[in-house]
Enzyme design. Structure first.
Site, PDB file in Angstrom:
ATOM      1  N   CYS A   1       0.837  -1.206   0.000  1.00 53.19           N
ATOM      2  CA  CYS A   1       0.000   0.000   0.000  1.00 53.19           C
ATOM      3  C   CYS A   1       0.874   1.259   0.000  1.00 53.19           C
ATOM      4  O   CYS A   1       1.511   1.566  -0.988  1.00 53.19           O
ATOM      5  CB  CYS A   1      -0.975  -0.053   1.180  1.00 53.19           C
ATOM      6  SG  CYS A   1      -2.411   1.013   0.972  1.00 53.19           S
TER       7      CYS A   1
ATOM      8  N   HIS B   1      -3.799  -5.742   1.188  1.00 53.90           N
ATOM      9  CA  HIS B   1      -3.520  -6.033   2.593  1.00 53.90           C
ATOM     10  C   HIS B   1      -4.012  -7.449   2.912  1.00 53.90           C
ATOM     11  O   HIS B   1      -4.856  -7.998   2.211  1.00 53.90           O
ATOM     12  CB  HIS B   1      -4.253  -5.059   3.515  1.00 53.90           C
ATOM     13  CG  HIS B   1      -3.704  -3.666   3.491  1.00 53.90           C
ATOM     14  ND1 HIS B   1      -2.467  -3.354   4.001  1.00 53.90           N
ATOM     15  CD2 HIS B   1      -4.231  -2.508   3.027  1.00 53.90           C
ATOM     16  CE1 HIS B   1      -2.255  -2.049   3.858  1.00 53.90           C
ATOM     17  NE2 HIS B   1      -3.311  -1.515   3.266  1.00 53.90           N
TER      18      HIS B   1
END
Length: 488
Positions: free
Chosen positions: A336, A434
Site C-alpha cells: 500500500c 492487505h
C-alpha cells in the site's frame, strides 16, 4: 427486548481493554449468548474493511471474530486515523467524514453523538449482549464536556461501567483510586466494579492491593487477571503496541524479514502471520537503527501519510540501507503506502495529505502515484500472476499507481483487475493488497521464494484457538457471572 450491555473503561490507554472485550465476547458466546462488540470512538491506523465497504478499528474486527459475527461499521462508528501530530482523519460509520485537528475535533464531538447512539441502538437490537469498550482514560475529566467515548456515552445510554487498570505498567493502586477521586459523583456511580489486568507472577501477592482498592473506591473487585502471553498472537491495536513488540525478538528463524516502523504505520497486522512463523525472524526497526544487512526481505508497510512517512524514512537513513540491501540481491516488498514509496514519484495535486506537492520516491519501481481523495475500501481475492497462488485480502487506500513496472503486475484479482508492480529483475515488488500473508498458501509461497520450508501453519485456526484460550483464561480469573448480572 434490547440487549443488556456493560462498558469497560480504562485508567489509561493500552491497559488491555481490547483484549478483555475480545476474550469476554468469546466466553459469552461459549455460554450461548449472541454478542456484539462496540467502541464509540477509536483512534488507530490499524483498520479493517467491513463487508459493506466501510472501515473500523482492527480491534473491533477481532472482537467481532471472537463473537462469531461479521464486522460492521456500527461496531466502531467514530474512527480517528492520525495523519499528523495534531490532526486526524475522522471516519464516521465507516466513511471519511472530515479532517480535524485536536481542538477542532473537540468541537465536533457533540455532532457525532447521534451517529454513535444510532450505531449502538442497531447493535443492541440485534443481540443478547453488547460489550462496550471505552477509549483512553475514564479520568480525563478535562475532556468530559461533550464526551462520546467514556462516561459521556455511558451516562447517555445508562450502561454500567467496569474500570480496568494495568498492574504491569506500575502504579495500578494509584491509577484506580485516582480515577475514583477525580470522577464526579454521578459518573463514579455508574461504576459497578474494577479489574486489575496483566499481573505477572504470584497473584496472591496482590490480594491486599485488591482489598485496598475496593476499600478506597467502594467498587467491588471483579478480577485479577494474570498476564496472557498468547496475546502477542492476536493483532495489536495501535502503533504503541507495535513499538513495544519492536523491543522484543520476533521469532528466531533463519529467514530474516526487516520492517521499518514508520511514524504513521498503518494496517501493521499484515506482519502478524510472518511473526508467528518459526522459520522467520521478524525485525521491527525503529528510527536510529539501521536496516539489518542480513535481511532476506525488507517490507515497507502501509502508511496513513505516505509523503510524510517517506520523508521520515529518508531522515532515518533507511533509503541508503535499502539501496545497499538491493545491491546485495535482497528482496523488497511494498504494501500500500510502502508500494507508493518505492516508485519514482508521488504527486498530491489536491493536497490530500497536506500541502499540494510532488516528491521523489525511492525509485526502486518504475511507477508513479497520484494521490486522490476517493478511497478504495473493498475485500478482494485473486492470485499472484507469476505462480498462480491464490490469496484473499482487502484494499484500503487513496491514489492510483501506474508505470512500466505495473505492466508486470504482482496480482490478478478474481474480477480480472491487475494490481501492483514488479521490477525487471524480480527483486522488488509492490501491491495495494492487505492481508497478503494471512493467506496460508500465499505466505507459504513467499517463504519458499526466500529459501524456507513451506508453512504448515493455519493462521485463521491459530487466531481462533488463541481466542478460545483467552476466553478460558478470563473464565478462570474474572467474576463473569457478576459482570453479567451487573449489566443492563
Amino acid at each position: 427486548m434490547p440487549a443488556r450491555a456493560i462498558m469497560l473503561q480504562g485508567t489509561g490507554s493500552s491497559v488491555g481493554k481490547s483484549m478483555l472485550v475480545a476474550g469476554l465476547a468469546r466466553a459469552l458466546v461459549r455460554r450461548g449468548l449472541s454478542v456484539r462488540p462496540f467502541k464509540p470512538q477509536n483512534m488507530s491506523n490499524n483498520a479493517a474493511v467491513t463487508a459493506d465497504g466501510g472501515e473500523i478499528g482492527r480491534a473491533q474486527a477481532l472482537q467481532a471474530l471472537a463473537a462469531g459475527v461479521p464486522p460492521s461499521v456500527h461496531m466502531n462508528p467514530v474512527l480517528l486515523k492520525p495523519e499528523t501530530e495534531g490532526g486526524s482523519q475522522v471516519v464516521v460509520q465507516g466513511r471519511v467524514h472530515a479532517r480535524a485537528g485536536a481542538r477542532e475535533y473537540q468541537k465536533m464531538k457533540p455532532d457525532l453523538m447521534p451517529f454513535v447512539l444510532e450505531s449502538f441502538g442497531r447493535l443492541r437490537a440485534a443481540a443478547d449482549f453488547v460489550l462496550v469498550e471505552g477509549a483512553g482514560s475514564a479520568s480525563e475529566i478535562n475532556l468530559r464536556g461533550g464526551d462520546i467515548a467514556n462516561m459521556g456515552f455511558a451516562r447517555a445510554v445508562d450502561v454500567p461501567v467496569v474500570v480496568v487498570g494495568d498492574i504491569d505498567r506500575g502504579g495500578v493502586i494509584a491509577s484506580l483510586v485516582g480515577t475514583h477521586a477525580v470522577l464526579s459523583p454521578e459518573d463514579a456511580a455508574t461504576v459497578v466494579g474494577f479489574v486489575v489486568n496483566r499481573m505477572r507472577g504470584d497473584t496472591s501477592l496482590f490480594s491486599a492491593g485488591m482489598e485496598l482498592i475496593a476499600e478506597r473506591t467502594g467498587w467491588p473487585a471483579l478480577g485479577l487477571v494474570p498476564w496472557f502471553d498468547d496475546a502477542r498472537l492476536l493483532p495489536a491495536e495501535d502503533s504503541l503496541d507495535l513499538v513495544e513488540h519492536a523491543r522484543r525478538p520476533q521469532g528466531g528463524g533463519r529467514i530474516v524479514v526487516a520492517v521499518p516502523v514508520l511514524p504513521r504505520i498503518a494496517n501493521f497486522d499484515d506482519l502478524d502471520p510472518l511473526a508467528a512463523e518459526p522459520e522467520v525472524e521478524l525485525v521491527l526497526v525503529r528510527p536510529g537503527e539501521a536496516l539489518p544487512g542480513r535481511a532476506d526481505l525488507v517490507i515497507l508497510p502501509g502508511s496513513k501519510a505516505t509523503i510524510a512517512d517517506l520523508a521520515a524514512f529518508r531522515a532515518a537513513g533507511w533509503d541508503v540501507d535499502l539501496a545497499a540491501h538491493r545491491r546485495r540481491g535482497g528482496r523488497v516488498l511494498g504494501l500500500c503506502g510502502g508500494f507508493q514509496m518505492l516508485g519514482r514519484r508521488i504527486a498530491d495535486p489536491d493536497g490530500v495529505e497536506g500541502p499540494a506537492c510532488t516528491v521523489d520516491g525511492l525509485g526502486m519501481l518504475n511507477v508513479e502515484t497520484v494521490l486522490t481523495a476517493d478511497k478504495k475500501l473493498v475485500e478482494v481475492s485473486g492470485e499472484t500472476v507469476a505462480d498462480g497462488v491464490p490469496f484473499r485480502g482487502y484494499e484500503m487506500h487513496l491514489g492510483r499507481t501506474q508505470g512500466p513496472d505495473a505492466e508486470r503486475p504482482l496480482v490478478r484479482l478474481t474480477q480480472g483487475r491487475l494490481d501492483g508492480a514488479v521490477s525487471a529483475d524480480g527483486l522488488v515488488s509492490g501491491t495495494y493488497m492487505h492481508g497478503f500473508f494471512a493467506d496460508d498458501g500465499q505466505r507459504s509461497a513467499w517463504l519458499g521464494r526466500l529459501g524456507a520450508a513451506p508453512s504448515t501453519r493455519n493462521h485463521a485456526a491459530s487466531v481462533e484457538a488463541t481466542l478460545d484460550r483467552l476466553a478460558a483464561h478470563l473464565e478462570a480469573h474474572l467474576d463473569i457471572d457478576r459482570i453479567l448480572s451487573s449489566a443492563r
